[in-house]
Design a protein around this motif. Structure first.
Motif, PDB file in Angstrom:
ATOM      1  N   ASP A 118    -152.954 -78.326  14.175  1.00  0.00           N
ATOM      2  CA  ASP A 118    -151.798 -78.369  13.427  1.00  0.00           C
ATOM      3  C   ASP A 118    -152.512 -78.004  11.901  1.00  0.00           C
ATOM      4  O   ASP A 118    -153.539 -78.317  11.347  1.00  0.00           O
ATOM      5  CB  ASP A 118    -151.641 -79.877  13.062  1.00  0.00           C
ATOM      6  CG  ASP A 118    -150.972 -80.659  14.375  1.00  0.00           C
ATOM      7  OD1 ASP A 118    -150.657 -79.583  15.228  1.00  0.00           O
ATOM      8  OD2 ASP A 118    -150.923 -81.736  14.652  1.00  0.00           O
ATOM      9  N   TRP A 164    -144.789 -74.469  16.709  1.00  0.00           N
ATOM     10  CA  TRP A 164    -143.667 -75.259  16.427  1.00  0.00           C
ATOM     11  C   TRP A 164    -143.631 -75.665  14.935  1.00  0.00           C
ATOM     12  O   TRP A 164    -144.805 -76.013  14.520  1.00  0.00           O
ATOM     13  CB  TRP A 164    -143.648 -76.324  17.285  1.00  0.00           C
ATOM     14  CG  TRP A 164    -143.252 -76.146  18.780  1.00  0.00           C
ATOM     15  CD1 TRP A 164    -144.055 -75.698  19.678  1.00  0.00           C
ATOM     16  CD2 TRP A 164    -141.863 -75.882  19.502  1.00  0.00           C
ATOM     17  NE1 TRP A 164    -143.525 -75.444  20.815  1.00  0.00           N
ATOM     18  CE2 TRP A 164    -142.044 -75.744  20.596  1.00  0.00           C
ATOM     19  CE3 TRP A 164    -140.557 -76.224  18.795  1.00  0.00           C
ATOM     20  CZ2 TRP A 164    -140.888 -75.567  21.608  1.00  0.00           C
ATOM     21  CZ3 TRP A 164    -139.452 -76.014  19.660  1.00  0.00           C
ATOM     22  CH2 TRP A 164    -139.613 -75.751  21.040  1.00  0.00           C
ATOM     23  N   THR A 213    -142.209 -78.264  11.814  1.00  0.00           N
ATOM     24  CA  THR A 213    -141.879 -79.480  11.572  1.00  0.00           C
ATOM     25  C   THR A 213    -141.869 -79.772  10.363  1.00  0.00           C
ATOM     26  O   THR A 213    -142.735 -79.528   9.773  1.00  0.00           O
ATOM     27  CB  THR A 213    -142.636 -80.374  12.647  1.00  0.00           C
ATOM     28  OG1 THR A 213    -142.501 -80.227  13.686  1.00  0.00           O
ATOM     29  CG2 THR A 213    -142.014 -82.088  12.127  1.00  0.00           C
ATOM     30  N   LYS A 221    -141.099 -83.355   8.219  1.00  0.00           N
ATOM     31  CA  LYS A 221    -140.946 -84.860   8.670  1.00  0.00           C
ATOM     32  C   LYS A 221    -141.463 -85.751   7.038  1.00  0.00           C
ATOM     33  O   LYS A 221    -141.977 -85.006   6.511  1.00  0.00           O
ATOM     34  CB  LYS A 221    -142.106 -85.011   9.460  1.00  0.00           C
ATOM     35  CG  LYS A 221    -141.741 -86.653  10.157  1.00  0.00           C
ATOM     36  CD  LYS A 221    -142.830 -86.831  11.013  1.00  0.00           C
ATOM     37  CE  LYS A 221    -142.704 -85.941  12.614  1.00  0.00           C
ATOM     38  NZ  LYS A 221    -143.510 -86.454  13.483  1.00  0.00           N
ATOM     39  N   GLU A 238    -137.035 -85.988  10.881  1.00  0.00           N
ATOM     40  CA  GLU A 238    -137.761 -85.047  11.621  1.00  0.00           C
ATOM     41  C   GLU A 238    -136.898 -83.927  11.867  1.00  0.00           C
ATOM     42  O   GLU A 238    -135.979 -84.260  12.503  1.00  0.00           O
ATOM     43  CB  GLU A 238    -138.342 -85.580  12.574  1.00  0.00           C
ATOM     44  CG  GLU A 238    -139.323 -84.652  13.334  1.00  0.00           C
ATOM     45  CD  GLU A 238    -140.159 -85.358  14.508  1.00  0.00           C
ATOM     46  OE1 GLU A 238    -140.928 -84.531  15.288  1.00  0.00           O
ATOM     47  OE2 GLU A 238    -140.095 -86.400  14.807  1.00  0.00           O
ATOM     48  N   TYR A 239    -137.286 -82.760  11.489  1.00  0.00           N
ATOM     49  CA  TYR A 239    -136.495 -81.510  11.675  1.00  0.00           C
ATOM     50  C   TYR A 239    -137.519 -80.680  12.560  1.00  0.00           C
ATOM     51  O   TYR A 239    -138.633 -80.306  11.940  1.00  0.00           O
ATOM     52  CB  TYR A 239    -136.012 -80.684  10.517  1.00  0.00           C
ATOM     53  CG  TYR A 239    -135.175 -81.750   9.593  1.00  0.00           C
ATOM     54  CD1 TYR A 239    -133.931 -81.941   9.927  1.00  0.00           C
ATOM     55  CD2 TYR A 239    -135.720 -82.538   8.701  1.00  0.00           C
ATOM     56  CE1 TYR A 239    -133.112 -82.709   9.303  1.00  0.00           C
ATOM     57  CE2 TYR A 239    -134.878 -83.253   7.963  1.00  0.00           C
ATOM     58  CZ  TYR A 239    -133.555 -83.608   8.233  1.00  0.00           C
ATOM     59  OH  TYR A 239    -132.824 -84.630   7.667  1.00  0.00           O
ATOM     60  N   VAL A 240    -137.459 -79.882  13.827  1.00  0.00           N
ATOM     61  CA  VAL A 240    -138.298 -79.358  14.444  1.00  0.00           C
ATOM     62  C   VAL A 240    -137.632 -78.119  15.016  1.00  0.00           C
ATOM     63  O   VAL A 240    -136.535 -77.891  15.216  1.00  0.00           O
ATOM     64  CB  VAL A 240    -138.690 -80.070  15.727  1.00  0.00           C
ATOM     65  CG1 VAL A 240    -139.871 -79.268  16.683  1.00  0.00           C
ATOM     66  CG2 VAL A 240    -139.268 -81.420  15.463  1.00  0.00           C
ATOM     67  N   SER A 241    -138.422 -76.909  15.089  1.00  0.00           N
ATOM     68  CA  SER A 241    -137.845 -75.812  15.400  1.00  0.00           C
ATOM     69  C   SER A 241    -139.011 -74.903  15.951  1.00  0.00           C
ATOM     70  O   SER A 241    -140.285 -74.928  15.528  1.00  0.00           O
ATOM     71  CB  SER A 241    -137.190 -74.879  14.408  1.00  0.00           C
ATOM     72  OG  SER A 241    -136.793 -73.621  14.653  1.00  0.00           O
ATOM     73  N   ILE A 253    -134.082 -75.826   8.452  1.00  0.00           N
ATOM     74  CA  ILE A 253    -135.620 -76.182   7.833  1.00  0.00           C
ATOM     75  C   ILE A 253    -135.646 -75.131   6.888  1.00  0.00           C
ATOM     76  O   ILE A 253    -136.388 -75.491   6.033  1.00  0.00           O
ATOM     77  CB  ILE A 253    -136.566 -75.939   9.338  1.00  0.00           C
ATOM     78  CG1 ILE A 253    -136.496 -77.050  10.159  1.00  0.00           C
ATOM     79  CG2 ILE A 253    -137.897 -75.585   8.747  1.00  0.00           C
ATOM     80  CD1 ILE A 253    -137.296 -76.898  11.368  1.00  0.00           C
TER      81      ILE A 253
END
Length: 275
Positions: free
Chosen positions: A30, A59, A61, A63, A77-80, A96
């Motif tokens: 990360d 990925w 994110t 958050k 939380e927004y993930v793509s 995002i």
């Protein structure tokens, strides 16, 4: 988490009255990004790009910080998915990209910190329903020549699960294992480690970043932010009064108001939950 508990959780075949799927092993790296002035943190969020072993691309994110209450983290939380070689601002999710531009107002992004983890992933099931996923992690942090390793166990509720399911699992874990609930996310723990900060501080991470941006301004808000920043460093009312030539009564009044209203003492602060 102690090693004995880690190994016991690793070998579980069921969790309370729920069954567990076969384990999937994942190696993650990360990287967390922000501007030089930490504008994303000051807005109450963090930005993470995760690269998992064996996967093409990453990925991304966004958050929200904080959100811990009653043993549970509840965060926006927004993930793509991010294609291989693409920058964060080339994320295919327009929401995002919009959030990042809103938080940074066009300033460049830089890697703020990173961590690595080995993750054991299992599905928590009740008959044919997927109630949750468990993540049993070995986390590695490195910063300025220092290193920290720790173990962590997370349970993430899925759409077919309920808050009652989550509470049942939580109470089972507390009863049968020597686990301590943490109010910090991995990002927050890594940031505290990087900055060599104690876990219990007067200001939250968002509040600290927000006040740091204001503290140099030559107005009443800069003065208040400076006082709050120094209180966060552990200075007493008396020390601050002598240092800043401000009456102790004024410092105490600001301290009391901030404890009640937090960042809303600044009229231009906005922290609206997004839909």
């Amino acid at each position: 988490m102690e090693e004995m508990d880690f190994q016991a959780l690793e070998s579980l075949s069921e969790l309370a009255s729920y069954s567990l799927s076969e384990a999937k092993i994942q190696l993650n790296e990360d990287i967390f990004f922000d501007t030089e002035n930490r504008d994303i943190m000051a807005s109450g969020y963090y930005l993470r790009v995760r690269k998992s072993s064996g996967e093409e691309g990453s990925w991304v994110t966004v958050k929200s910080l904080g959100g811990f209450e009653g043993g549970t983290h509840r965060r926006e939380e927004y993930v793509s998915f991010l294609p291989e070689g693409a920058s964060v601002l080339e994320c295919p999710d327009p929401r995002i990209k919009e959030l990042i531009l809103e938080f940074t107002t066009g300033f460049d992004l830089f890697p703020l910190l990173s961590l690595k983890q080995k993750r054991v992933i299992r599905q928590v099931k009740m008959e044919n329903r997927i109630i949750a996923e468990t993540y049993l992690d070995r986390v590695n942090l490195k910063s300025k020549g220092r290193e920290k390793n720790y173990n962590e166990f997370e349970v993430e509720l899925k759409s077919e699960g309920s808050s009652e399911d989550l509470e049942t699992i939580r109470l089972f874990l507390i009863k049968h294992y020597n686990l301590i609930e943490s109010r910090f996310s991995k990002f927050e723990r890594a940031f505290l480690f990087m900055e060599e900060l104690p876990e219990k501080t007067f200001l939250s991470l968002r509040e600290r970043a927000f006040c740091a941006q204001l503290a140099d301004q030559k107005n009443i808000y800069g003065k208040q932010a400076h006082i709050l920043t120094e209180l966060d460093k552990g200075k007493s009312f008396e020390e601050l009064s002598l240092l800043l030539k401000v009456p102790q009564t004024e410092i105490k009044a600001l301290h009391s108001e901030f404890e009640e209203k937090r960042l809303s003492i600044f009229p231009f602060t906005t922290y609206k939950k997004r839909s």
